[in-house]
Design a protein around this motif. Sequence first.
Motif, PDB file in Angstrom:
ATOM      1  N   TYR A 142      90.624   1.388  14.816  1.00  0.00           N
ATOM      2  CA  TYR A 142      90.265   1.433  13.394  1.00  0.00           C
ATOM      3  C   TYR A 142      89.610   0.125  12.951  1.00  0.00           C
ATOM      4  N   THR A 143      90.092  -0.985  13.511  1.00  0.00           N
ATOM      5  CA  THR A 143      89.447  -2.271  13.236  1.00  0.00           C
ATOM      6  C   THR A 143      88.034  -2.271  13.790  1.00  0.00           C
ATOM      7  N   ARG A 144      87.871  -1.741  14.968  1.00  0.00           N
ATOM      8  CA  ARG A 144      86.544  -1.684  15.586  1.00  0.00           C
ATOM      9  C   ARG A 144      85.587  -0.826  14.752  1.00  0.00           C
ATOM     10  N   ILE A 145      86.090   0.273  14.226  1.00  0.00           N
ATOM     11  CA  ILE A 145      85.248   1.137  13.396  1.00  0.00           C
ATOM     12  C   ILE A 145      84.760   0.394  12.161  1.00  0.00           C
ATOM     13  N   GLU A 146      85.669  -0.335  11.486  1.00  0.00           N
ATOM     14  CA  GLU A 146      85.263  -1.099  10.305  1.00  0.00           C
ATOM     15  C   GLU A 146      84.216  -2.142  10.672  1.00  0.00           C
ATOM     16  N   ALA A 147      84.418  -2.813  11.810  1.00  0.00           N
ATOM     17  CA  ALA A 147      83.451  -3.820  12.242  1.00  0.00           C
ATOM     18  C   ALA A 147      82.102  -3.174  12.568  1.00  0.00           C
ATOM     19  N   ILE A 148      82.137  -2.036  13.239  1.00  0.00           N
ATOM     20  CA  ILE A 148      80.909  -1.326  13.593  1.00  0.00           C
ATOM     21  C   ILE A 148      80.140  -0.936  12.337  1.00  0.00           C
ATOM     22  N   GLN A 149      80.855  -0.356  11.380  1.00  0.00           N
ATOM     23  CA  GLN A 149      80.205   0.087  10.151  1.00  0.00           C
ATOM     24  C   GLN A 149      79.637  -1.090   9.367  1.00  0.00           C
ATOM     25  N   ALA A 150      80.376  -2.190   9.336  1.00  0.00           N
ATOM     26  CA  ALA A 150      79.901  -3.374   8.627  1.00  0.00           C
ATOM     27  C   ALA A 150      78.643  -3.934   9.281  1.00  0.00           C
ATOM     28  N   GLU A 182      75.594   5.393  15.276  1.00  0.00           N
ATOM     29  CA  GLU A 182      75.209   5.378  13.861  1.00  0.00           C
ATOM     30  C   GLU A 182      74.820   3.969  13.416  1.00  0.00           C
ATOM     31  N   ALA A 183      75.598   2.968  13.836  1.00  0.00           N
ATOM     32  CA  ALA A 183      75.295   1.585  13.471  1.00  0.00           C
ATOM     33  C   ALA A 183      73.946   1.152  14.039  1.00  0.00           C
ATOM     34  N   LEU A 184      73.667   1.546  15.269  1.00  0.00           N
ATOM     35  CA  LEU A 184      72.374   1.217  15.878  1.00  0.00           C
ATOM     36  C   LEU A 184      71.227   1.839  15.092  1.00  0.00           C
ATOM     37  N   GLY A 185      71.443   3.021  14.575  1.00  0.00           N
ATOM     38  CA  GLY A 185      70.427   3.641  13.734  1.00  0.00           C
ATOM     39  C   GLY A 185      70.191   2.846  12.464  1.00  0.00           C
ATOM     40  N   HIS A 186      71.264   2.415  11.817  1.00  0.00           N
ATOM     41  CA  HIS A 186      71.124   1.623  10.594  1.00  0.00           C
ATOM     42  C   HIS A 186      70.388   0.319  10.872  1.00  0.00           C
ATOM     43  N   ILE A 187      70.684  -0.309  12.001  1.00  0.00           N
ATOM     44  CA  ILE A 187      70.029  -1.570  12.352  1.00  0.00           C
ATOM     45  C   ILE A 187      68.545  -1.332  12.635  1.00  0.00           C
ATOM     46  N   GLY A 188      68.242  -0.253  13.336  1.00  0.00           N
ATOM     47  CA  GLY A 188      66.851   0.139  13.549  1.00  0.00           C
ATOM     48  C   GLY A 188      66.085  -0.697  14.548  1.00  0.00           C
ATOM     49  N   ASP A 189      66.786  -1.285  15.502  1.00  0.00           N
ATOM     50  CA  ASP A 189      66.137  -2.142  16.496  1.00  0.00           C
ATOM     51  C   ASP A 189      65.628  -1.299  17.667  1.00  0.00           C
ATOM     52  N   ALA A 190      64.400  -1.572  18.091  1.00  0.00           N
ATOM     53  CA  ALA A 190      63.777  -0.790  19.164  1.00  0.00           C
ATOM     54  C   ALA A 190      64.518  -0.900  20.488  1.00  0.00           C
ATOM     55  N   ARG A 191      65.326  -1.962  20.664  1.00  0.00           N
ATOM     56  CA  ARG A 191      66.066  -2.112  21.913  1.00  0.00           C
ATOM     57  C   ARG A 191      67.045  -0.965  22.143  1.00  0.00           C
ATOM     58  N   ALA A 192      67.407  -0.277  21.082  1.00  0.00           N
ATOM     59  CA  ALA A 192      68.381   0.810  21.199  1.00  0.00           C
ATOM     60  C   ALA A 192      67.765   2.110  21.699  1.00  0.00           C
ATOM     61  N   VAL A 193      66.446   2.202  21.697  1.00  0.00           N
ATOM     62  CA  VAL A 193      65.789   3.488  21.967  1.00  0.00           C
ATOM     63  C   VAL A 193      66.146   4.080  23.331  1.00  0.00           C
ATOM     64  N   SER A 213      72.545  10.665  17.632  1.00  0.00           N
ATOM     65  CA  SER A 213      71.447  10.015  18.360  1.00  0.00           C
ATOM     66  C   SER A 213      70.087  10.396  17.777  1.00  0.00           C
ATOM     67  N   SER A 214      69.924  11.650  17.424  1.00  0.00           N
ATOM     68  CA  SER A 214      68.629  12.086  16.896  1.00  0.00           C
ATOM     69  C   SER A 214      68.343  11.421  15.554  1.00  0.00           C
ATOM     70  N   PHE A 215      69.363  11.297  14.712  1.00  0.00           N
ATOM     71  CA  PHE A 215      69.132  10.647  13.422  1.00  0.00           C
ATOM     72  C   PHE A 215      68.899   9.147  13.610  1.00  0.00           C
ATOM     73  N   ALA A 216      69.621   8.538  14.542  1.00  0.00           N
ATOM     74  CA  ALA A 216      69.417   7.117  14.819  1.00  0.00           C
ATOM     75  C   ALA A 216      67.982   6.865  15.293  1.00  0.00           C
ATOM     76  N   LEU A 217      67.459   7.728  16.141  1.00  0.00           N
ATOM     77  CA  LEU A 217      66.077   7.594  16.590  1.00  0.00           C
ATOM     78  C   LEU A 217      65.111   7.728  15.413  1.00  0.00           C
ATOM     79  N   TYR A 218      65.403   8.636  14.501  1.00  0.00           N
ATOM     80  CA  TYR A 218      64.566   8.804  13.310  1.00  0.00           C
ATOM     81  C   TYR A 218      64.568   7.521  12.488  1.00  0.00           C
ATOM     82  N   GLN A 219      65.747   6.876  12.393  1.00  0.00           N
ATOM     83  CA  GLN A 219      65.838   5.631  11.634  1.00  0.00           C
ATOM     84  C   GLN A 219      65.064   4.497  12.295  1.00  0.00           C
ATOM     85  N   VAL A 220      65.050   4.467  13.630  1.00  0.00           N
ATOM     86  CA  VAL A 220      64.321   3.416  14.337  1.00  0.00           C
ATOM     87  C   VAL A 220      62.828   3.523  14.060  1.00  0.00           C
TER      88      VAL A 220
END
Length: 530
Positions: A142-150, A182-193, A213-220
């Motif tokens: 649960y701590t990890r989830i909060e950190a991920i979301q932040a 989801e966090a990678l999508g919000h960040i939008g960095d091409a390294r995640a592709v 994954s599909s939405f994260a790619l859309y965000q990138v």
Amino acid sequence: MPRLAAALSLAAALALLPGCKGDPKTPEYWEKKLEGARKASAKVQVVDALRTSGNLQEGFLPMLHARLAAETRPEVKAALARVLGDLKHPSSVEPLQGALAVDASDTDTHLANKELAAALGKLGQPKAAPALTKLLRSRDNYTRIEAIQALGALRATEAVEPLLQLATDEGAEPFLNKKAIEALGHIGDARAVPALMRMLTQERQGVSFYVESSFALYQVGPPAADALLAALEGRDAELTKWAGQRGVHPASYAMKAAQLLGDFRDRRAEGALLKQLTFTNSDPRIQALVRMQAAEALGRLRTAAAARPLSALVSEEDPTIRAAYVRALTLIGGREALPALEKASGQGDWYARETAMRGLALLGDAREQPLFTKWAQAEAALTARECQEYGGEGCEDPAALAQKRADTLTGYGKVLGQAQACGTDGGCWAQQVSSPDALVVERAALELGRGGQAAHAEALAGRVAGKDLEARTALLQSLDWLVGDSKEAAAKARQSLPKLQAQFAEEKGNSRYLKVNEDLRRLIFRLERT
């Protein structure tokens, strides 16, 4: 009454606390309350009372920071973190970071870390990213989830690598993988592709990561579109090799890349998508799925060159497969497909015929109205014959079933009457998006979307909450066209953004709207980033 109840509750809470004189609007008053509370539970009660008192303000920060630094009990730290999260002041970053215990092993400290991470996320300060990144190795999920979301909310690019490791960690719980994606999508960095591309086809413990994954790619954005195009055209040798080693079906990326490139409206994909309309496979289900996804993407792209090959495919007798081709044609628009749809309206069972007739109602005009009168009159004999040959729902009373179907066709004919009335008048169609007839709404939405007039974006956005799925899908698709093509349309649609966000939040988890609200989610993202 709610305010009175809240006031009485606060008064009761304060009555239980150690008494002290002073002004509750001052930090000194609350500090004395805290000093007088001996037990951790009493201190938590004081902090919670302050939080709901209405007196909390920026001037309390020095006192709160000092109390957090001096506090040893995790539950009190958690309460103070919640208060600081409410104040959202940049000066709270260091005190909150200093209170973290990254290597904690007990439940209470994990809870404190969770609240501290949540508070850091609310502050919106990039300098909190290093501390939050350290929490990714916490023993508490649960701590990890909060950190991920932040980290996602902060769009912390320095966290991309550890988030990638977590997103693809097969030893982690699937919901942690999803949160990291989801966090990678919000960040939008091409390294995640590359990792997101692989996660499109991954399943573990019966859990798919495709939606995230599909939405994260859309965000990138563009870098993801480049990778999807390479996958669609078979140019990504590394991905092909990986998919083969994992036993991923060779057609999987053809289907998924087609769908996502349709979301991107990437016209570079048109050639490959047109070729996929003739895709063949020994498994007829795979063949149909690849063709259907290609058709959907071509429809979203409004690829005029696809009208002819799609018209040749509407003779498909399976109603579900035929519906995909018909839908693509209605998105593209124009009269070129009408002869094929008219022919298909006489082929197959009711469900296949009705799909073609519905498509004709969405594309035709008054010239096609007599067809619906003829079809309605002929339905009694056709239904009787189908019931005799196949049976099925409603066949206990073939006459009543035939009348119901004939009424449906008559209703479709009325849509053509509206098409005659409006013609190419966008203002007329804008009025029809409020029609009680869902098919009229669908036709109006498609006419406005293809018409490209930015002035009508607001009318479309105002009707997106309708309950009919086909109409809602058309409204969202047309808004996507307008918003993508016009800054003016985007500005008008943005006026409805709070309403759209509230609708998405309210309907989240509702299986009825699961698919269509992925389109809503993408529209909201586009408006937020405009």
